[in-house]
Design a protein around this motif. Sequence first.
Motif, mmCIF file in Angstrom:
data_model
loop_
_atom_site.group_PDB
_atom_site.id
_atom_site.type_symbol
_atom_site.label_atom_id
_atom_site.label_comp_id
_atom_site.label_asym_id
_atom_site.label_seq_id
_atom_site.Cartn_x
_atom_site.Cartn_y
_atom_site.Cartn_z
ATOM 1 N N GLN A 10 -58.948 -16.862 6.642
ATOM 2 C CA GLN A 10 -58.625 -18.485 7.022
ATOM 3 C C GLN A 10 -57.170 -18.808 6.185
ATOM 4 O O GLN A 10 -57.844 -20.003 5.638
ATOM 5 C CB GLN A 10 -59.983 -19.098 6.008
ATOM 6 C CG GLN A 10 -61.080 -18.685 6.805
ATOM 7 C CD GLN A 10 -61.830 -18.477 8.204
ATOM 8 O OE1 GLN A 10 -60.297 -19.876 9.004
ATOM 9 N NE2 GLN A 10 -62.715 -17.986 8.103
ATOM 10 N N GLY A 36 -67.666 -23.423 10.314
ATOM 11 C CA GLY A 36 -67.187 -22.483 11.169
ATOM 12 C C GLY A 36 -68.408 -21.460 11.737
ATOM 13 O O GLY A 36 -69.788 -22.073 11.409
ATOM 14 N N SER A 40 -68.322 -16.297 8.546
ATOM 15 C CA SER A 40 -66.764 -16.957 8.513
ATOM 16 C C SER A 40 -66.879 -17.055 7.357
ATOM 17 O O SER A 40 -65.668 -17.445 6.736
ATOM 18 C CB SER A 40 -66.423 -18.128 10.044
ATOM 19 O OG SER A 40 -67.365 -19.259 9.101
ATOM 20 N N SER A 148 -70.884 -26.588 13.395
ATOM 21 C CA SER A 148 -69.753 -27.185 14.224
ATOM 22 C C SER A 148 -69.929 -28.541 14.082
ATOM 23 O O SER A 148 -70.404 -28.661 13.621
ATOM 24 C CB SER A 148 -69.987 -26.666 15.772
ATOM 25 O OG SER A 148 -71.331 -27.368 16.217
ATOM 26 N N ASN A 164 -62.093 -27.103 10.433
ATOM 27 C CA ASN A 164 -62.739 -25.898 11.085
ATOM 28 C C ASN A 164 -61.823 -24.290 10.502
ATOM 29 O O ASN A 164 -61.057 -24.439 10.716
ATOM 30 C CB ASN A 164 -62.176 -26.864 12.859
ATOM 31 C CG ASN A 164 -62.794 -27.657 13.178
ATOM 32 O OD1 ASN A 164 -64.569 -27.779 13.142
ATOM 33 N ND2 ASN A 164 -61.888 -28.283 13.623
ATOM 34 N N ALA A 166 -62.272 -20.294 11.320
ATOM 35 C CA ALA A 166 -61.799 -19.767 12.647
ATOM 36 C C ALA A 166 -63.086 -18.428 12.420
ATOM 37 O O ALA A 166 -63.220 -18.259 10.824
ATOM 38 C CB ALA A 166 -60.238 -19.351 12.584
ATOM 39 N N GLN A 169 -60.484 -12.518 12.355
ATOM 40 C CA GLN A 169 -60.176 -11.029 12.708
ATOM 41 C C GLN A 169 -60.644 -10.097 12.007
ATOM 42 O O GLN A 169 -60.380 -10.081 10.701
ATOM 43 C CB GLN A 169 -58.532 -11.301 12.561
ATOM 44 C CG GLN A 169 -58.433 -12.555 13.337
ATOM 45 C CD GLN A 169 -58.970 -12.421 15.148
ATOM 46 O OE1 GLN A 169 -58.402 -11.155 15.353
ATOM 47 N NE2 GLN A 169 -58.668 -13.322 15.198
#
Length: 383
Positions: A10, A36, A40, A148, A164, A166, A169
């Motif tokens: 993040q 998130g 997350s 959300s 927000n 993500a 990865q």
Amino acid sequence: MSVWDSIIGQDRVVRQLQAVASGDPKAIAQSWLICGPPGSGRSNLARAFAAALEDPDHGMADEPTRATQQILAGSHPDVEVLATDKVTIGIKEVRELIGISEQMPSTAPWRIIIIEDVDRMLERTTNVLLKEIEEPSAHTIWLLCAPSAQDVLPTIRSRTRIVNLAVPQPQAVADYLTKEVGAEAKVAQRAARLAEGHIGVAKLYASNELVMHDRDELIVGVLNLHRASDAVLLAASLIDSSSSQATRDAEQQIHAEELSFRRVNGLAEGDRIPPKLRSAYNAIGKKDQIKRLATRRTRDVLDRALNSIASIYRDVAVLQNAAEDSVGLVNLENRRAIADLSAQLDRQGAVRRLEAISQARRRLLGNGNPLLVFEALFCALLP
């Protein structure tokens, strides 16, 4: 060590909040909504942000201060955290928080209130909170967390600054597992891939071989569904393993809490509990406490199982749309069986099965019988 080091994948948000924490205190928004997907790290981010706001060095010192350590551990007197194992957050709990928010901070610049899963509030409870969010006390900052912005009422959304997150990865998650958990690179890479961006699940997979094995068995079982009898047997096996895992996890948590209680009170593991502390110590391991924790853990295990099952049909859709090179497969170890399934199903068939998984999730949230829910689901997944 920065308070931000535990925030995985993040970087953009961390830079944003670092700038806020180190900026003019008079310009800081006092009501935040941190959004998130599950896993997350939104709750961890809220704690890190709180630590940076309360710390004179804004969490960037080489060594964490006692205050930042307390905040990250959830024991700082000026940072209140509301988390719940219940389906909803009660109005009484929120009113207590409002009372706390009106008190002056005792040692830090701010009184900070963190509410995890604010989406679990009913509308009536949210309305009680609304006025405080709209006009917080001059010394108070509210940090609300939700999957959300759409999961909370518009009245809350419009009165907060939204952040927000993500989906992390896989490589970022794998690097974290290698560094912080000590997982071998191969195990870390696989755990990160199977967790699909959920940091907590990735950590569980990397550190618990049995949990990883149970997932592998579930995937193979779903891919080998051919008859209704297979569905019934697989559902029974899943419920049994989830119950065993949940009870084991609950007992481990109780044991950890007992050790923490002893440590805080200066007692070694084998020391006798003094009479004045005995009732508090015994309350930790009461049967109803273990049962409540086991029930919550069972829900977590079954929810994780639904995510694993959904990943099969996600992979089917990826192959059907020739997108493997761009987005990859989650269940690489089962690629051949998934390729066979993608040839058996048309695209609508894959979508219908994902819808059946969503329906099973709704039934579990509605307190449906888990065994019946999964029997129905596995029957719906039959090719």
